[in-house]
Scaffold this active site. Sequence first.
Site, mmCIF file in Angstrom:
data_model
loop_
_atom_site.group_PDB
_atom_site.id
_atom_site.type_symbol
_atom_site.label_atom_id
_atom_site.label_comp_id
_atom_site.label_asym_id
_atom_site.label_seq_id
_atom_site.Cartn_x
_atom_site.Cartn_y
_atom_site.Cartn_z
ATOM 1 N N SER A 157 30.225 -5.409 12.106
ATOM 2 C CA SER A 157 30.244 -3.945 11.992
ATOM 3 C C SER A 157 31.639 -3.374 12.277
ATOM 4 C CB SER A 157 29.248 -3.336 12.980
ATOM 5 O OG SER A 157 29.418 -1.933 13.002
ATOM 6 N N THR A 206 21.634 0.149 12.570
ATOM 7 C CA THR A 206 21.837 -0.402 11.229
ATOM 8 C C THR A 206 20.726 -1.402 10.926
ATOM 9 O OG1 THR A 206 23.475 -1.324 9.735
ATOM 10 C CG2 THR A 206 23.593 -2.092 12.017
ATOM 11 N N LYS A 209 16.493 0.593 10.865
ATOM 12 C CA LYS A 209 16.585 2.027 10.560
ATOM 13 C C LYS A 209 15.216 2.706 10.468
ATOM 14 C CE LYS A 209 21.063 2.052 8.251
ATOM 15 N NZ LYS A 209 21.853 2.633 7.170
ATOM 16 N N GLY A 228 19.420 3.638 -8.988
ATOM 17 C CA GLY A 228 18.697 3.045 -7.862
ATOM 18 C C GLY A 228 17.726 4.054 -7.286
HETATM 19 P P1 ATR Z 1 18.542 0.093 -0.019
HETATM 20 O O1 ATR Z 1 17.859 0.642 1.198
HETATM 21 O O2 ATR Z 1 19.826 -0.624 0.305
HETATM 22 O O3 ATR Z 1 18.705 1.102 -1.088
HETATM 23 P P2 ATR Z 1 16.200 -1.081 -1.229
HETATM 24 O O4 ATR Z 1 15.341 0.017 -0.711
HETATM 25 O O5 ATR Z 1 15.690 -2.484 -1.171
HETATM 26 O O6 ATR Z 1 17.604 -1.108 -0.514
HETATM 27 O O7 ATR Z 1 16.576 -0.720 -2.749
HETATM 28 C C1 ATR Z 1 17.342 -1.564 -3.522
HETATM 29 C C2 ATR Z 1 17.649 -0.865 -4.860
HETATM 30 O O8 ATR Z 1 18.430 -1.767 -5.653
HETATM 31 C C3 ATR Z 1 16.415 -0.545 -5.683
HETATM 32 O O9 ATR Z 1 16.686 0.590 -6.463
HETATM 33 C C4 ATR Z 1 16.282 -1.808 -6.544
HETATM 34 O O10 ATR Z 1 15.546 -1.639 -7.737
HETATM 35 P P3 ATR Z 1 13.928 -1.853 -7.740
HETATM 36 O O11 ATR Z 1 13.349 -0.580 -7.186
HETATM 37 O O12 ATR Z 1 13.597 -2.095 -9.162
HETATM 38 O O13 ATR Z 1 13.670 -3.057 -6.856
HETATM 39 C C5 ATR Z 1 17.735 -2.034 -6.885
HETATM 40 N N1 ATR Z 1 18.022 -3.418 -7.293
HETATM 41 C C6 ATR Z 1 18.069 -4.513 -6.495
HETATM 42 N N2 ATR Z 1 18.383 -5.596 -7.232
HETATM 43 C C7 ATR Z 1 18.562 -5.166 -8.518
HETATM 44 C C8 ATR Z 1 18.909 -5.795 -9.759
HETATM 45 N N3 ATR Z 1 19.169 -7.116 -9.809
HETATM 46 N N4 ATR Z 1 19.000 -5.021 -10.867
HETATM 47 C C9 ATR Z 1 18.766 -3.699 -10.824
HETATM 48 N N5 ATR Z 1 18.424 -3.032 -9.705
HETATM 49 C C10 ATR Z 1 18.328 -3.763 -8.565
#
Ligand code: ATR
Length: 275
Positions: free
Chosen positions: A15, A62, A66, A125
Amino acid sequence: MKKWYAVIGDPISHSLSPFMHDTWFSEHGIDAAYIPIHVEPSQLEKSFEAMKMLGVSGFNITLPHKQSIVPFLGKLEESAMQMNAVNTVNFDGKHYIGSNTDGDGFVQSMLVHPVDKASKVLLIGAGGAARGIAFALKRAGFSDVTITNRTFRRAEELAAETGGSAITLKESEEQLAEFAILIQTTSVGLATGEALPISLEQVKAGTLVADIIYVPLETPFLKKAEEKNCVILNGVGMFVYQGAIAFEKWTGVQPDTEKMIKLITEKLGGTYVNN
Ligand code: ATR
């Protein structure tokens, strides 16, 4: 008496928050220290009790705590309620108050650029990070936010909650030239050799393209955006501004964010460019 602050997480050794907050304490002559504490998920409640007993003045949370910290806190600010996740805790003398400064931190880092709040924004996302940013964009007055996500249903749900619209990844690629701001919030780009979350073939030159990732400083997504003559913004700004909002809650002092972005960029082996 000297105050103490902390960040808890698992893992925690990498961190940069201790460096950032200790630098700001010393710049402002504040007699305080900021300590990284490794807390495993099964120890979260006990660790929080121990920190309270030892008089912690405030702390950051973190991964992976969270969300799991939420039930232990006496009060939550709106930002934390909307996200059901907390990254900052402030002690007001009576209650430990949870807030989430990630989304506002991102938006503040973006507003360093001249940005029109009526611009068309594409948020890529729909996970936790996107959620914080979608609500923060709304609070800041952005009026035209579209969300796209691999799992379309999650984009639709987040858009419904924040008053935005949702499109599929394919639609976003086809309509890319319409957007003035792109915000990449997925985890794609953290590992080397990963493909882009969406193709940037149709992006217009001059588009502001942001990625919330800062290790690496330049993800493949930002590299491609730079090749397309976009204005790029990596995640260092978001990291620094989320910390600055927490620092102000704790001390009432607004720290120097620009200087910290430069220091952290250099610590991560990059070259700071003031644009
Ligand atoms: P964070 O809290 O870091 O945002 P998360 O809640 O797990 O983590 O969300 C990860 C995001 O990355 C989501 O939007 C995920 O898409 P899905 O909802 O379809 O899972 C996206 N994501 C992760 N891997 C991906 C990939 N290989 N291609 C496209 N989107 C991806």
